[in-house]
Design an enzyme around this catalytic site. Structure first.
Site, PDB file in Angstrom:
ATOM      1  N   HIS A 125       0.793  -1.091   0.033  1.00  0.00           N
ATOM      2  CA  HIS A 125       0.088  -0.003  -0.045  1.00  0.00           C
ATOM      3  C   HIS A 125       0.895   1.212  -0.043  1.00  0.00           C
ATOM      4  CE1 HIS A 125      -0.044   1.674   4.151  1.00  0.00           C
ATOM      5  NE2 HIS A 125       0.340   0.272   4.560  1.00  0.00           N
ATOM      6  N   ASP A 137       5.751   3.034   7.028  1.00  0.00           N
ATOM      7  CA  ASP A 137       4.314   2.526   6.768  1.00  0.00           C
ATOM      8  C   ASP A 137       3.629   3.245   5.795  1.00  0.00           C
ATOM      9  OD1 ASP A 137       1.135   2.437   8.658  1.00  0.00           O
ATOM     10  OD2 ASP A 137       1.887   1.161   6.964  1.00  0.00           O
ATOM     11  N   GLU A 171      -5.433   1.839   2.095  1.00  0.00           N
ATOM     12  CA  GLU A 171      -5.097   0.686   3.006  1.00  0.00           C
ATOM     13  C   GLU A 171      -5.394   0.967   4.510  1.00  0.00           C
ATOM     14  OE1 GLU A 171      -2.973   0.141   5.625  1.00  0.00           O
ATOM     15  OE2 GLU A 171      -3.284  -2.022   6.029  1.00  0.00           O
ATOM     16  N   GLU A 172      -4.903   2.183   4.786  1.00  0.00           N
ATOM     17  CA  GLU A 172      -5.300   2.615   5.969  1.00  0.00           C
ATOM     18  C   GLU A 172      -6.722   2.939   6.603  1.00  0.00           C
ATOM     19  OE1 GLU A 172      -3.055   2.359   8.071  1.00  0.00           O
ATOM     20  OE2 GLU A 172      -0.812   2.802   7.036  1.00  0.00           O
ATOM     21  N   ASP A 200       4.493  -4.754   3.906  1.00  0.00           N
ATOM     22  CA  ASP A 200       3.820  -3.670   4.364  1.00  0.00           C
ATOM     23  C   ASP A 200       4.599  -3.548   5.850  1.00  0.00           C
ATOM     24  OD1 ASP A 200       0.388  -2.822   5.724  1.00  0.00           O
ATOM     25  OD2 ASP A 200       2.365  -1.689   5.821  1.00  0.00           O
ATOM     26  N   HIS A 287       2.478   5.185  12.624  1.00  0.00           N
ATOM     27  CA  HIS A 287       1.404   5.882  12.507  1.00  0.00           C
ATOM     28  C   HIS A 287       1.308   7.243  13.059  1.00  0.00           C
ATOM     29  CE1 HIS A 287      -1.993   2.675  11.352  1.00  0.00           C
ATOM     30  NE2 HIS A 287      -1.080   2.755  10.630  1.00  0.00           N
TER      31      HIS A 287
END
Ligand code: DTR
Ligand code: ZN
Ligand code: ZN
Ligand code: CA
Length: 439
Positions: A125, A137, A171-172, A200, A287
């Site tokens: 992603h 990420d 994706e998130e 990922d 994140h």
């Protein structure tokens, strides 16, 4: 080497290609042996992968600090990756979808050639969360498969399976892009996908070496690779629903992948075997706004990138030599006048029945000190022009690359020309070789 007369090399011996199967990896060598018959994967340059991450970081910095779905930074990321793949001879397509009131994009890139009924797919992603640039990420997975795809092009790799790469959107937000892709695929197309490899987060700063525990053949390919490096891996048991392999697994596609860890804590036992810091998260910036280019462990990124290339080469079980290739080559040096008229190198193709193939391998070898000066075209016997490189690559030296051209509308026999023009003053060079390979 200067030969005055183009020479034709007879059909090249075919290398046996194996179907998707386990490796004959050994623990002895620095890198496991490839499956018999498969060509060895090239080393993936950590420098090149990190350059892609630097570029993705710049994109985020220029677009509000993130590359999230629905934000300018995501579309800029997609355009960045697509441009590199287009320049490398991939057939790319942008798949759009709508979620959370914004347009999402999946980028699908097909490497021409291979058995269209046997597709090996790799995906990552490309979107970040809104709170940061998402370099680990998942810039890490995106950059690694991008560089692997570029390595396939540079090698002119002709696997027995068809190679497809994908960069997923949203994706998130819940695997939205990959779900949309799988759900939009006709069942007949889904059944052609013999394996999906997901990457990922593969460069976590306090890394673990986790292998997805789904398809046993794919899992073994990765585990054997790391065993060859003397690295113990662990099974990624928790990730089942947590990344883009899930939609593929849910429809029965064999899946696998690699993971270096997110917000869980590394144990003492794990620190013993992998190094790093026990009692600390694998990625403390998961994140978060600090998921920048500083949030990468180079060793993990390098090892995982090489493991990806190894799996792609091994599981596609192809060879760098076309199965029954007829090769026509002109190795006469042709000087390219600086900022001047176009020059050509010609090969005369004979003895090939019918039209040229959809995956005509065009080997270009141009020595030049500034490849961005050059316009490079393939000219078919009837005068049709196929653009190979158009002022791309900036100040980098040379164009040594195999382009795959869909020349199926051209009669094969006749005089094919490589046409090169230098369109900027200073920096000069010459055509070193021009080769056509008919599978
Ligand atoms: N959900 C992914 C990160 C993630 C968390 N656990 C796993 C397991 C396997 C793959 C990925 C992940 C994300 O935040 O993008
Ligand atoms: Zn995430
Ligand atoms: Zn992710
Ligand atoms: Ca020049």
């Amino acid at each position: 080497m200067n030969t005055s007369v183009p020479r034709r090399v007879t059909a090249v011996a075919a290398l046996a290609a194996l179907a998707l199967g386990g490796l004959t990896g050994t623990g002895a060598s620095a890198r496991p042996a490839e499956a018999a018959g498969a060509a060895a994967a090239p080393d993936i340059s950590l420098t090149a992968v990190k350059q892609h991450l630097t570029d993705l970081q710049s994109i985020a910095t220029s677009n509000g600090g993130n590359r999230a779905h629905g934000r300018a930074g995501y579309k800029a990321s997609i355009d960045f990756v697509k441009a590199k793949l287009d320049a490398a001879g991939y057939t790319t397509s942008l798949q759009t979808f709508t979620t959370s009131g914004a347009t999402g994009y999946n980028l699908i890139a097909d490497w021409p050639g291979g058995d269209p009924n046997q597709v090996l797919m790799s995906g990552s992603h490309l979107d970040s969360v809104t709170s940061g640039p998402g370099i680990n990420d998942n810039g890490s997975g995106s950059a690694a498969i991008l560089e692997t795809a570029l390595a396939v092009s540079r090698a002119g790799y002709q696997p027995s399976k068809h190679l497809r790469f994908a960069w997923w959107g949203a994706e998130e937000l819940g695997l939205v892009g990959s779900k949309y892709y799988v759900n939009s695929l006709p069942t007949t197309e889904r059944s052609k996908i013999k394996g999906y490899l997901n990457f990922d987060m593969i460069g976590s700063p306090n890394p673990g070496y986790f292998v997805y525990d789904d398809d046993p053949t794919i899992e073994k390919t990765f585990k054997d690779y790391y065993a060859g490096l003397g690295i113990q891996t662990e099974i990624e048991t928790e990730g089942d629903g947590r990344s883009d392999h899930a939609p593929f697994k849910n429809v029965g596609v064999p899946v696998g992948g690699l993971f270096s860890g997110a917000d869980y804590t590394k144990t003492s036992a794990q620190a013993q075997k992998w190094g790093g810091t026990a009692g600390q998260a694998f990625d403390r910036c998961y994140h978060s706004s600090c998921d920048t280019t500083a949030n990468i462990n180079d060793t993990a990124l390098d090892r995982n990138s090489d493991a990806i290339a190894h799996a792609v080469w091994t599981l596609s079980a192809g060879s760098t030599t076309p199965p029954t290739g007829k090769v026509f080559e002109n190795t006469a040096d042709v000087s390219v006048p600086d900022n001047g008229a176009a020059v050509t190198s010609t090969v005369n193709v004979t003895g090939v029945t019918g039209n040229a193939p959809s995956n005509l391998a065009v080997g270009v070898d141009i020595v030049h000190t500034y490849r961005g000066d050059l316009v490079v075209d393939l000219v078919a016997p009837d005068g049709s022009v196929y653009s190979l490189s158009n002022r791309s690559g900036g100040s980098a030296d040379n164009i040594v690359q195999t382009f795959t051209v869909n020349a199926s509308s051209e009669v094969a026999n006749g005089a094919w020309k490589l046409r090169v023009q230098d369109k900027a003053s200073a920096d000069t060079g010459y055509i070193n070789a021009f080769k056509l390979t008919f599978p």
